[in-house]
Design a protein around this motif. Sequence first.
Motif, PDB file in Angstrom:
ATOM      1  N   TYR A 295     -14.474   0.068   6.237  1.00 48.75           N
ATOM      2  CA  TYR A 295     -13.296  -0.049   5.365  1.00 48.75           C
ATOM      3  C   TYR A 295     -13.663  -0.541   3.962  1.00 48.75           C
ATOM      4  O   TYR A 295     -12.813  -1.111   3.277  1.00 48.75           O
ATOM      5  CB  TYR A 295     -12.269  -0.975   6.002  1.00 48.75           C
ATOM      6  CG  TYR A 295     -11.449  -0.331   7.106  1.00 48.75           C
ATOM      7  CD1 TYR A 295     -10.622   0.761   6.833  1.00 48.75           C
ATOM      8  CD2 TYR A 295     -11.473  -0.811   8.408  1.00 48.75           C
ATOM      9  CE1 TYR A 295      -9.850   1.350   7.824  1.00 48.75           C
ATOM     10  CE2 TYR A 295     -10.702  -0.225   9.411  1.00 48.75           C
ATOM     11  CZ  TYR A 295      -9.898   0.851   9.109  1.00 48.75           C
ATOM     12  OH  TYR A 295      -9.122   1.433  10.088  1.00 48.75           O
TER      13      TYR A 295
ATOM     14  N   HIS B 149      -6.545   5.424  13.329  1.00 50.82           N
ATOM     15  CA  HIS B 149      -7.027   5.764  11.998  1.00 50.82           C
ATOM     16  C   HIS B 149      -7.388   7.241  11.983  1.00 50.82           C
ATOM     17  O   HIS B 149      -7.879   7.772  12.981  1.00 50.82           O
ATOM     18  CB  HIS B 149      -8.278   4.951  11.646  1.00 50.82           C
ATOM     19  CG  HIS B 149      -8.966   5.455  10.403  1.00 50.82           C
ATOM     20  ND1 HIS B 149      -8.557   5.103   9.145  1.00 50.82           N
ATOM     21  CD2 HIS B 149      -9.985   6.341  10.229  1.00 50.82           C
ATOM     22  CE1 HIS B 149      -9.312   5.747   8.252  1.00 50.82           C
ATOM     23  NE2 HIS B 149     -10.181   6.492   8.888  1.00 50.82           N
TER      24      HIS B 149
ATOM     25  N   ASN C 218      -1.570  -0.420  13.770  1.00 47.98           N
ATOM     26  CA  ASN C 218      -0.907   0.882  13.700  1.00 47.98           C
ATOM     27  C   ASN C 218      -1.594   1.967  14.531  1.00 47.98           C
ATOM     28  O   ASN C 218      -1.514   3.151  14.202  1.00 47.98           O
ATOM     29  CB  ASN C 218      -0.727   1.313  12.234  1.00 47.98           C
ATOM     30  CG  ASN C 218      -2.038   1.625  11.541  1.00 47.98           C
ATOM     31  OD1 ASN C 218      -3.103   1.288  12.054  1.00 47.98           O
ATOM     32  ND2 ASN C 218      -1.958   2.277  10.400  1.00 47.98           N
TER      33      ASN C 218
HETATM   34  P1  CMP Z   1      -6.001   2.966   8.316  1.00 49.67           P
HETATM   35  O1  CMP Z   1      -5.662   4.411   8.264  1.00 49.67           O
HETATM   36  O2  CMP Z   1      -6.912   2.537   9.390  1.00 49.67           O
HETATM   37  O3  CMP Z   1      -6.622   2.533   6.897  1.00 49.67           O
HETATM   38  C1  CMP Z   1      -6.524   1.212   6.404  1.00 49.67           C
HETATM   39  C2  CMP Z   1      -5.597   0.363   7.208  1.00 49.67           C
HETATM   40  O4  CMP Z   1      -5.142  -0.809   6.562  1.00 49.67           O
HETATM   41  C3  CMP Z   1      -4.341   1.133   7.530  1.00 49.67           C
HETATM   42  O5  CMP Z   1      -4.620   2.147   8.470  1.00 49.67           O
HETATM   43  C4  CMP Z   1      -3.408   0.011   7.979  1.00 49.67           C
HETATM   44  O6  CMP Z   1      -3.551  -0.280   9.358  1.00 49.67           O
HETATM   45  C5  CMP Z   1      -3.917  -1.203   7.196  1.00 49.67           C
HETATM   46  N1  CMP Z   1      -2.960  -1.660   6.199  1.00 49.67           N
HETATM   47  C6  CMP Z   1      -2.327  -2.840   6.196  1.00 49.67           C
HETATM   48  N2  CMP Z   1      -1.511  -2.944   5.138  1.00 49.67           N
HETATM   49  C7  CMP Z   1      -1.611  -1.796   4.450  1.00 49.67           C
HETATM   50  C8  CMP Z   1      -0.996  -1.289   3.262  1.00 49.67           C
HETATM   51  N3  CMP Z   1      -0.120  -1.998   2.552  1.00 49.67           N
HETATM   52  N4  CMP Z   1      -1.341  -0.041   2.852  1.00 49.67           N
HETATM   53  C9  CMP Z   1      -2.242   0.698   3.539  1.00 49.67           C
HETATM   54  N5  CMP Z   1      -2.851   0.263   4.671  1.00 49.67           N
HETATM   55  C10 CMP Z   1      -2.529  -0.964   5.124  1.00 49.67           C
END
Ligand code: CMP
Length: 142
Positions: free
Chosen positions: A50, A116, A113
């Motif tokens: 990340y 990914h 969530n």
């Molecule tokens: P992911 O697609 O795994 O990529 C980054 C992750 O950061 C995202 O899913 C979310 O789970 C997490 N995240 C938490 N807050 C935010 C935000 N405000 N915007 C985008 N991603 C977020």
Amino acid sequence: SVERTLSILKPDVIAKNVVGQVIARIESAGLKVIAARMTHLTQAEAEGFYAVHRERPFFGDLVKFMISGPVVVMTLEGENAVATYRDIMGATDPKKAAAGTIRADFADSIDENAVHGSDSLENAANEIAYFFRSIELCPRTR
Ligand code: CMP
């Protein structure tokens, strides 16, 4: 055209014991799993994956969650795989995710969530290479 994308089933999916249900949706969408591994990421591995989010306010919580339990990392292959997978995942925030999407049905919050998926073909190539050697990818011809 046929593309590849990286999928991660996050620790909440493993905790809820719905790995199979999420993979069933991936398969129902016509995507094929061509590599898969369950792993408990180290902090360094999660931070590296990340790295593009390093300056974002949610970075610390994101890494903490991603190392809170095992994940399943997969490479998916199929027609328009990047967009197809993003469609069935639904919006990043499950409260905004369309009905019937993976996040609407399995995710509890924007932090936890469920899944990914790579957001572009270029990122997909980098993310796949982060987790899999090319010899570990098993393209399917039937
Ligand atoms: P992911 O697609 O795994 O990529 C980054 C992750 O950061 C995202 O899913 C979310 O789970 C997490 N995240 C938490 N807050 C935010 C935000 N405000 N915007 C985008 N991603 C977020």
